[in-house]
Write a protein that holds these residues in place. Structure first.
Motif, PDB file in Angstrom:
ATOM      1  N   SER A 240       0.697  -1.212   0.386  1.00 31.95           N
ATOM      2  CA  SER A 240      -0.005   0.021  -0.009  1.00 31.95           C
ATOM      3  C   SER A 240       0.568   1.289   0.508  1.00 31.95           C
ATOM      4  CB  SER A 240      -0.742   0.275   0.917  1.00 31.95           C
ATOM      5  OG  SER A 240      -1.682  -1.204   1.146  1.00 31.95           O
ATOM      6  N   VAL A 241       1.805   1.031   0.833  1.00 32.84           N
ATOM      7  CA  VAL A 241       2.295   2.944   1.076  1.00 32.84           C
ATOM      8  C   VAL A 241       3.496   2.681  -0.277  1.00 32.84           C
ATOM      9  CG1 VAL A 241       5.229   2.957   2.052  1.00 32.84           C
ATOM     10  CG2 VAL A 241       2.696   2.490   3.237  1.00 32.84           C
ATOM     11  N   ALA A 242       4.147   1.145  -0.934  1.00 25.07           N
ATOM     12  CA  ALA A 242       5.149   1.086  -1.935  1.00 25.07           C
ATOM     13  C   ALA A 242       4.204   2.083  -3.362  1.00 25.07           C
ATOM     14  CB  ALA A 242       5.620   0.283  -2.158  1.00 25.07           C
ATOM     15  N   GLY A 243       2.785   1.692  -3.153  1.00 28.36           N
ATOM     16  CA  GLY A 243       1.711   2.591  -4.338  1.00 28.36           C
ATOM     17  C   GLY A 243       1.292   3.444  -4.711  1.00 28.36           C
ATOM     18  N   ALA A 244       1.152   4.244  -2.524  1.00 28.07           N
ATOM     19  CA  ALA A 244       0.770   5.323  -2.972  1.00 28.07           C
ATOM     20  C   ALA A 244       1.635   6.433  -3.099  1.00 28.07           C
ATOM     21  CB  ALA A 244       0.696   5.662  -1.497  1.00 28.07           C
TER      22      ALA A 244
ATOM     23  N   GLY B 109      -5.005   0.161   2.394  1.00 25.31           N
ATOM     24  CA  GLY B 109      -4.401  -0.684   2.933  1.00 25.31           C
ATOM     25  C   GLY B 109      -3.204  -0.049   3.970  1.00 25.31           C
ATOM     26  N   THR B 110      -2.673   0.924   3.953  1.00 24.76           N
ATOM     27  CA  THR B 110      -2.217   1.906   4.732  1.00 24.76           C
ATOM     28  C   THR B 110      -2.537   1.697   5.855  1.00 24.76           C
ATOM     29  OG1 THR B 110      -1.241   2.666   3.078  1.00 24.76           O
ATOM     30  CG2 THR B 110      -0.152   3.978   4.713  1.00 24.76           C
ATOM     31  N   VAL B 111      -3.682   2.085   6.750  1.00 21.44           N
ATOM     32  CA  VAL B 111      -4.990   2.889   7.082  1.00 21.44           C
ATOM     33  C   VAL B 111      -4.584   1.488   7.997  1.00 21.44           C
ATOM     34  CG1 VAL B 111      -6.666   3.403   8.458  1.00 21.44           C
ATOM     35  CG2 VAL B 111      -5.452   4.733   6.729  1.00 21.44           C
TER      36      VAL B 111
ATOM     37  N   TRP C  75       2.276   6.378  -7.223  1.00 21.98           N
ATOM     38  CA  TRP C  75       1.409   7.309  -7.621  1.00 21.98           C
ATOM     39  C   TRP C  75       1.914   8.973  -7.391  1.00 21.98           C
ATOM     40  CZ3 TRP C  75      -1.122  11.220  -4.845  1.00 21.98           C
ATOM     41  CH2 TRP C  75      -1.720  11.823  -5.842  1.00 21.98           C
ATOM     42  N   LEU C  76       2.223   8.953  -6.075  1.00 22.57           N
ATOM     43  CA  LEU C  76       2.852  10.768  -5.950  1.00 22.57           C
ATOM     44  C   LEU C  76       4.317  10.785  -6.636  1.00 22.57           C
ATOM     45  CD1 LEU C  76       2.820  10.594  -2.048  1.00 22.57           C
ATOM     46  CD2 LEU C  76       1.354  12.380  -3.292  1.00 22.57           C
ATOM     47  N   VAL C  77       5.020   9.479  -7.094  1.00 23.35           N
ATOM     48  CA  VAL C  77       6.154  10.086  -8.331  1.00 23.35           C
ATOM     49  C   VAL C  77       5.914  10.577  -9.657  1.00 23.35           C
ATOM     50  CG1 VAL C  77       8.103   8.725  -8.938  1.00 23.35           C
ATOM     51  CG2 VAL C  77       7.600   8.861  -6.019  1.00 23.35           C
ATOM     52  N   LEU C  78       5.342   9.069 -10.244  1.00 24.31           N
ATOM     53  CA  LEU C  78       4.163   9.400 -11.132  1.00 24.31           C
ATOM     54  C   LEU C  78       3.562  11.018 -11.660  1.00 24.31           C
ATOM     55  CD1 LEU C  78       3.380   5.421 -11.690  1.00 24.31           C
ATOM     56  CD2 LEU C  78       5.619   6.530 -12.861  1.00 24.31           C
ATOM     57  N   ALA C  79       3.030  10.820 -10.756  1.00 21.53           N
ATOM     58  CA  ALA C  79       1.857  12.160 -10.398  1.00 21.53           C
ATOM     59  C   ALA C  79       2.634  13.487 -10.505  1.00 21.53           C
ATOM     60  CB  ALA C  79       0.974  12.482  -9.552  1.00 21.53           C
ATOM     61  N   ALA C  80       3.868  13.295 -10.035  1.00 20.32           N
ATOM     62  CA  ALA C  80       4.914  14.739 -10.143  1.00 20.32           C
ATOM     63  C   ALA C  80       5.513  14.511 -10.786  1.00 20.32           C
ATOM     64  CB  ALA C  80       5.778  14.221  -8.792  1.00 20.32           C
ATOM     65  N   LEU C  81       5.590  13.751 -11.423  1.00 21.16           N
ATOM     66  CA  LEU C  81       6.467  13.736 -13.057  1.00 21.16           C
ATOM     67  C   LEU C  81       5.411  13.542 -13.837  1.00 21.16           C
ATOM     68  CD1 LEU C  81       8.995  10.814 -12.213  1.00 21.16           C
ATOM     69  CD2 LEU C  81       9.480  13.108 -12.471  1.00 21.16           C
TER      70      LEU C  81
ATOM     71  N   VAL D  74       3.336  11.909 -15.540  1.00 16.18           N
ATOM     72  CA  VAL D  74       3.558  10.372 -16.813  1.00 16.18           C
ATOM     73  C   VAL D  74       1.890  10.849 -16.777  1.00 16.18           C
ATOM     74  CG1 VAL D  74       4.256   7.829 -16.398  1.00 16.18           C
ATOM     75  CG2 VAL D  74       5.569   9.674 -15.951  1.00 16.18           C
ATOM     76  N   GLY D  75       1.726   9.576 -17.620  1.00 11.95           N
ATOM     77  CA  GLY D  75      -0.066   9.168 -17.865  1.00 11.95           C
ATOM     78  C   GLY D  75      -0.212   7.998 -17.109  1.00 11.95           C
ATOM     79  N   ALA D  76       0.297   7.557 -16.906  1.00  3.53           N
ATOM     80  CA  ALA D  76       0.616   5.894 -16.246  1.00  3.53           C
ATOM     81  C   ALA D  76      -0.664   6.513 -14.226  1.00  3.53           C
ATOM     82  CB  ALA D  76       1.784   5.252 -15.778  1.00  3.53           C
ATOM     83  N   ALA D  77       0.630   7.786 -14.418  1.00  6.22           N
ATOM     84  CA  ALA D  77      -1.179   8.382 -12.856  1.00  6.22           C
ATOM     85  C   ALA D  77      -1.601   7.960 -12.820  1.00  6.22           C
ATOM     86  CB  ALA D  77       0.021   9.781 -12.886  1.00  6.22           C
ATOM     87  N   SER D  78      -2.656   8.263 -13.739  1.00  4.94           N
ATOM     88  CA  SER D  78      -4.160   8.011 -13.714  1.00  4.94           C
ATOM     89  C   SER D  78      -4.564   6.844 -13.436  1.00  4.94           C
ATOM     90  CB  SER D  78      -5.091   8.587 -14.898  1.00  4.94           C
ATOM     91  OG  SER D  78      -4.248   7.850 -16.437  1.00  4.94           O
ATOM     92  N   THR D  79      -3.758   5.671 -13.413  1.00  3.88           N
ATOM     93  CA  THR D  79      -3.546   4.118 -13.752  1.00  3.88           C
ATOM     94  C   THR D  79      -3.735   4.276 -12.280  1.00  3.88           C
ATOM     95  OG1 THR D  79      -3.253   3.591 -15.808  1.00  3.88           O
ATOM     96  CG2 THR D  79      -3.988   2.327 -14.111  1.00  3.88           C
ATOM     97  N   LEU D  80      -2.995   4.642 -11.856  1.00  3.61           N
ATOM     98  CA  LEU D  80      -2.525   4.421 -10.720  1.00  3.61           C
ATOM     99  C   LEU D  80      -3.841   4.938  -9.207  1.00  3.61           C
ATOM    100  CD1 LEU D  80       0.785   3.880  -9.977  1.00  3.61           C
ATOM    101  CD2 LEU D  80      -0.505   2.458  -9.084  1.00  3.61           C
ATOM    102  N   ALA D  81      -4.076   6.065  -9.559  1.00  2.79           N
ATOM    103  CA  ALA D  81      -5.550   6.998  -8.950  1.00  2.79           C
ATOM    104  C   ALA D  81      -6.126   6.712  -9.528  1.00  2.79           C
ATOM    105  CB  ALA D  81      -5.172   8.449  -9.820  1.00  2.79           C
ATOM    106  N   THR D  82      -6.571   5.137  -9.864  1.00  3.38           N
ATOM    107  CA  THR D  82      -7.925   4.951  -9.505  1.00  3.38           C
ATOM    108  C   THR D  82      -7.718   4.167  -7.857  1.00  3.38           C
ATOM    109  OG1 THR D  82      -7.328   3.156 -11.295  1.00  3.38           O
ATOM    110  CG2 THR D  82      -8.842   4.872 -11.695  1.00  3.38           C
ATOM    111  N   LEU D  83      -6.472   3.380  -8.411  1.00  2.00           N
ATOM    112  CA  LEU D  83      -6.294   2.526  -6.948  1.00  2.00           C
ATOM    113  C   LEU D  83      -5.728   3.154  -5.997  1.00  2.00           C
ATOM    114  CD1 LEU D  83      -4.161  -0.157  -8.835  1.00  2.00           C
ATOM    115  CD2 LEU D  83      -6.672  -0.362  -7.752  1.00  2.00           C
ATOM    116  N   LEU D  84      -5.851   4.580  -5.608  1.00  2.00           N
ATOM    117  CA  LEU D  84      -5.276   5.713  -4.424  1.00  2.00           C
ATOM    118  C   LEU D  84      -6.066   4.967  -3.587  1.00  2.00           C
ATOM    119  CD1 LEU D  84      -3.217   6.860  -3.511  1.00  2.00           C
ATOM    120  CD2 LEU D  84      -3.960   8.494  -4.329  1.00  2.00           C
ATOM    121  N   PRO D  85      -7.203   5.149  -3.094  1.00  2.00           N
ATOM    122  CA  PRO D  85      -8.439   4.994  -2.431  1.00  2.00           C
ATOM    123  C   PRO D  85      -7.856   3.227  -1.436  1.00  2.00           C
ATOM    124  CG  PRO D  85      -9.516   5.660  -4.315  1.00  2.00           C
ATOM    125  CD  PRO D  85      -8.555   4.920  -4.394  1.00  2.00           C
TER     126      PRO D  85
END
Length: 183
Positions: free
Chosen positions: A28-32, A59-61, A35-41, A43-54
């Protein structure tokens, strides 16, 4: 059953749960983080990971506190097992020392030379317990005919004096002897 006993009985299960929750937390922490790294860069794949962000957040909580709780249960259970094993070894050593002290006390020269007193200092048994053990041996010798009832009473009084046990106990010992003789 107390919590420590429960933890002691379920150490392997708690360890497996701690590992499973740690894996969930790590993913969960690695996925989040990904997403942060891809969103900062940007990259188009950030939107795919954004769907998994919840799911990553959930998972982290859930994963982190459950990992900590399971690890604490495993640690407490392990500590309880180690403590119980150490206590058992101490009791066994105390029993062996008590037996050695009993053997030394039997020898007539041990009292004369003061060796019995030295061994008593190392013996963890209470004076009452030592007196009981010595009196039991005297009773066995009396039953075998090694000495008379009067000698048994005298030797019993000597044992009680040497161990510092009050003499009122002699009457209960006499009662036990009379009961044994009737049987």
């Amino acid at each position: 059953m107390g919590l420590t006993q429960l933890a002691r009985n379920h150490v392997p299960a708690a360890a497996v749960l701690a590992l499973a929750f740690a894996a969930l937390s790590t993913v969960s922490v690695a996925g989040a983080t990904g997403w942060l790294v891809l969103a900062a860069l940007e990259v188009g794949a950030a939107s795919t990971l954004a769907t998994l962000l919840p799911l990553f957040a959930l998972g982290t909580v859930l994963g982190v506190p459950l990992t900590v709780a399971a690890a604490v249960v495993a640690a407490v259970g392990t500590a309880a097992r180690v403590s119980a094993a150490a206590a058992a070894k101490r009791r066994a050593a105390s029993t062996r020392l008590g037996l050695a002290a009993s053997r030394v006390e039997r020898h007539p020269l041990a009292r004369l030379l003061g060796i019995a007193t030295l061994v008593e200092d190392l013996d963890s048994r209470s004076p009452e317990r030592r007196a009981d053990d010595r009196i039991e041996r005297l009773k066995a010798r009396y039953v075998d005919g090694a000495f008379s009832e009067w000698e048994l009473e005298e030797r019993t009084r000597i044992v009680l004096d040497e161990e510092g046990v009050p003499r009122e106990r002699a009457s209960t010992i006499d009662d036990e002897l009379r009961a044994a003789e009737r049987n």
